[in-house]
Design a protein around this motif. Structure first.
Motif, PDB file in Angstrom:
ATOM      1  N   GLU A 183       0.816  -1.211   0.000  1.00 41.56           N
ATOM      2  CA  GLU A 183       0.000   0.000   0.000  1.00 41.56           C
ATOM      3  C   GLU A 183       0.856   1.269   0.000  1.00 41.56           C
ATOM      4  OE1 GLU A 183      -3.257  -0.121  -0.324  1.00 41.56           O
ATOM      5  OE2 GLU A 183      -3.110  -2.313  -0.373  1.00 41.56           O
ATOM      6  N   ALA A 184       2.143   1.142   0.347  1.00 38.69           N
ATOM      7  CA  ALA A 184       2.995   2.330   0.478  1.00 38.69           C
ATOM      8  C   ALA A 184       3.184   3.092  -0.832  1.00 38.69           C
ATOM      9  CB  ALA A 184       4.341   1.947   1.075  1.00 38.69           C
ATOM     10  N   PRO A 185       3.494   2.436  -1.968  1.00 42.07           N
ATOM     11  CA  PRO A 185       3.642   3.203  -3.208  1.00 42.07           C
ATOM     12  C   PRO A 185       2.374   3.957  -3.590  1.00 42.07           C
ATOM     13  CG  PRO A 185       4.620   1.037  -3.463  1.00 42.07           C
ATOM     14  CD  PRO A 185       3.865   1.014  -2.173  1.00 42.07           C
ATOM     15  N   VAL A 186       1.233   3.349  -3.339  1.00 48.13           N
ATOM     16  CA  VAL A 186      -0.042   4.012  -3.640  1.00 48.13           C
ATOM     17  C   VAL A 186      -0.209   5.251  -2.766  1.00 48.13           C
ATOM     18  CG1 VAL A 186      -2.554   3.765  -3.649  1.00 48.13           C
ATOM     19  CG2 VAL A 186      -1.116   1.848  -4.345  1.00 48.13           C
ATOM     20  N   ALA A 187       0.118   5.117  -1.477  1.00 49.37           N
ATOM     21  CA  ALA A 187       0.013   6.255  -0.551  1.00 49.37           C
ATOM     22  C   ALA A 187       0.961   7.381  -0.956  1.00 49.37           C
ATOM     23  CB  ALA A 187       0.310   5.796   0.878  1.00 49.37           C
ATOM     24  N   ILE A 188       2.159   7.023  -1.418  1.00 51.45           N
ATOM     25  CA  ILE A 188       3.114   8.041  -1.854  1.00 51.45           C
ATOM     26  C   ILE A 188       2.597   8.751  -3.104  1.00 51.45           C
ATOM     27  CG2 ILE A 188       5.432   8.407  -2.781  1.00 51.45           C
ATOM     28  CD1 ILE A 188       6.357   6.090  -0.953  1.00 51.45           C
ATOM     29  N   ASP A 189       2.061   7.978  -4.046  1.00 45.86           N
ATOM     30  CA  ASP A 189       1.483   8.590  -5.255  1.00 45.86           C
ATOM     31  C   ASP A 189       0.403   9.608  -4.887  1.00 45.86           C
ATOM     32  OD1 ASP A 189       3.101   6.861  -6.622  1.00 45.86           O
ATOM     33  OD2 ASP A 189       1.495   5.572  -7.367  1.00 45.86           O
ATOM     34  N   GLN A 190      -0.477   9.196  -3.980  1.00 46.63           N
ATOM     35  CA  GLN A 190      -1.578  10.073  -3.577  1.00 46.63           C
ATOM     36  C   GLN A 190      -1.060  11.323  -2.882  1.00 46.63           C
ATOM     37  OE1 GLN A 190      -3.832   7.309  -1.195  1.00 46.63           O
ATOM     38  NE2 GLN A 190      -4.977   6.512  -2.945  1.00 46.63           N
ATOM     39  N   ARG A 191       0.012  11.169  -2.106  1.00 50.17           N
ATOM     40  CA  ARG A 191       0.570  12.315  -1.382  1.00 50.17           C
ATOM     41  C   ARG A 191       1.212  13.305  -2.357  1.00 50.17           C
ATOM     42  NH1 ARG A 191       1.176  12.525   3.962  1.00 50.17           N
ATOM     43  NH2 ARG A 191       2.421  14.221   4.838  1.00 50.17           N
ATOM     44  N   ILE A 192       1.954  12.793  -3.321  1.00 49.77           N
ATOM     45  CA  ILE A 192       2.567  13.684  -4.310  1.00 49.77           C
ATOM     46  C   ILE A 192       1.498  14.473  -5.054  1.00 49.77           C
ATOM     47  CG2 ILE A 192       3.888  13.768  -6.469  1.00 49.77           C
ATOM     48  CD1 ILE A 192       5.452  11.341  -5.542  1.00 49.77           C
ATOM     49  N   PHE A 193       0.467  13.777  -5.497  1.00 49.78           N
ATOM     50  CA  PHE A 193      -0.583  14.437  -6.277  1.00 49.78           C
ATOM     51  C   PHE A 193      -1.322  15.476  -5.431  1.00 49.78           C
ATOM     52  CE2 PHE A 193      -4.972  14.765  -7.774  1.00 49.78           C
ATOM     53  CZ  PHE A 193      -4.759  15.129  -9.103  1.00 49.78           C
ATOM     54  N   ALA A 194      -1.698  15.106  -4.206  1.00 44.43           N
ATOM     55  CA  ALA A 194      -2.460  16.012  -3.347  1.00 44.43           C
ATOM     56  C   ALA A 194      -1.642  17.248  -2.975  1.00 44.43           C
ATOM     57  CB  ALA A 194      -2.913  15.279  -2.082  1.00 44.43           C
ATOM     58  N   LEU A 195      -0.373  17.063  -2.640  1.00 44.84           N
ATOM     59  CA  LEU A 195       0.456  18.206  -2.275  1.00 44.84           C
ATOM     60  C   LEU A 195       0.757  19.089  -3.483  1.00 44.84           C
ATOM     61  CD1 LEU A 195       2.877  16.549   0.307  1.00 44.84           C
ATOM     62  CD2 LEU A 195       1.104  18.241   0.762  1.00 44.84           C
ATOM     63  N   GLY A 196       0.898  18.471  -4.652  1.00 45.95           N
ATOM     64  CA  GLY A 196       1.088  19.271  -5.862  1.00 45.95           C
ATOM     65  C   GLY A 196      -0.107  20.165  -6.125  1.00 45.95           C
ATOM     66  N   ARG A 197      -1.282  19.619  -5.944  1.00 47.10           N
ATOM     67  CA  ARG A 197      -2.507  20.395  -6.138  1.00 47.10           C
ATOM     68  C   ARG A 197      -2.615  21.509  -5.108  1.00 47.10           C
ATOM     69  NH1 ARG A 197      -7.624  16.748  -5.816  1.00 47.10           N
ATOM     70  NH2 ARG A 197      -6.795  16.593  -3.701  1.00 47.10           N
ATOM     71  N   ALA A 198      -2.287  21.201  -3.847  1.00 44.91           N
ATOM     72  CA  ALA A 198      -2.364  22.218  -2.788  1.00 44.91           C
ATOM     73  C   ALA A 198      -1.357  23.339  -3.028  1.00 44.91           C
ATOM     74  CB  ALA A 198      -2.093  21.551  -1.430  1.00 44.91           C
ATOM     75  N   ILE A 199      -0.164  23.005  -3.476  1.00 41.42           N
ATOM     76  CA  ILE A 199       0.858  24.021  -3.747  1.00 41.42           C
ATOM     77  C   ILE A 199       0.446  24.905  -4.911  1.00 41.42           C
ATOM     78  CG2 ILE A 199       3.233  24.361  -4.538  1.00 41.42           C
ATOM     79  CD1 ILE A 199       3.960  21.871  -2.823  1.00 41.42           C
TER      80      ILE A 199
END
Length: 205
Positions: A183-199
């Protein structure tokens, strides 16, 4: 004899378990049900200004470097990380775009590297599991032969039975860990995408 048969059935059953079959023949050691995507492209997670020229430079800014570490840490809840990113960029409105670009470039580099490390580790464990399964099968056959001998060596049977129980336990423990770590790679993908959108949103404010 009945209890011995039950033990043998359990051991043989465990020995027959293999790591999850690879979904993609290009990655025979990939154990997860999710398809393996070796790398994430910037274009897939960032729709803002170009970041290519910032690859080495974000590390030179201590403030950016520290914030990247805080935002990348998965112990920091994602909602908190998004707010931290927005607050960080709001501190310097005049330089918000450049700081936002550098911040996300740093996050992308760090999280992508972490993702690669996790995926390599999963494949390394899969190879260990394959070797462990072969060892369990070999030891199980040896135990069976010892038990069926005309004059069974009970001491050796007891020793090998204990060894098999330990090998099987390690195999099963690793199998459960792999399921969790998948599940870790999926969580990392989601974190990158979400933080990119927030930034990006913070840069546009």
């Amino acid at each position: 004899m009945k209890s011995r048969s039950i033990v043998m059935a359990l051991v043989l059953g465990a020995a027959g378990v293999r790591p999850a079959a690879a979904l993609d023949p290009r990655y025979p050691d990939w154990p997860c049900s999710q398809a393996k995507v070796p790398e994430i492209s910037l274009a897939a997670v960032w729709a803002g200004p170009p970041l290519d020229d910032l690859a080495p430079r974000w590390r030179d800014d201590p403030g950016i470097h520290e914030m990247v570490a805080r935002l990348a840490a998965r112990r920091t809840p994602l909602a908190d990380a998004e707010q931290m990113a927005a607050d960080f960029l709001a501190q310097a409105p005049a330089d918000r775009t450049e700081r936002g670009k550098a911040l996300f470039r740093g996050l992308f580099d760090r999280l992508n590297a972490e993702r690669s490390t996790v995926m390599s580790g999963l494949e390394r464990v899969t190879r260990k599991q394959r070797r462990q399964a072969e060892k369990i099968r070999s030891d199980t056959l040896e135990l069976e032969n010892l038990q069926e001998a005309t004059s069974p060596d009970q001491a050796k049977i007891t020793q090998l039975s204990s060894q098999l129980a330990w090998e099987t336990r390690i195999f099963e423990d690793r199998r459960h860990v792999v399921r969790f770590v998948c599940e870790a790679p999926v969580a990392i993908d989601q974190r990158i995408f979400a933080l990119g959108r927030a930034i990006q949103q913070a840069m546009e404010e």
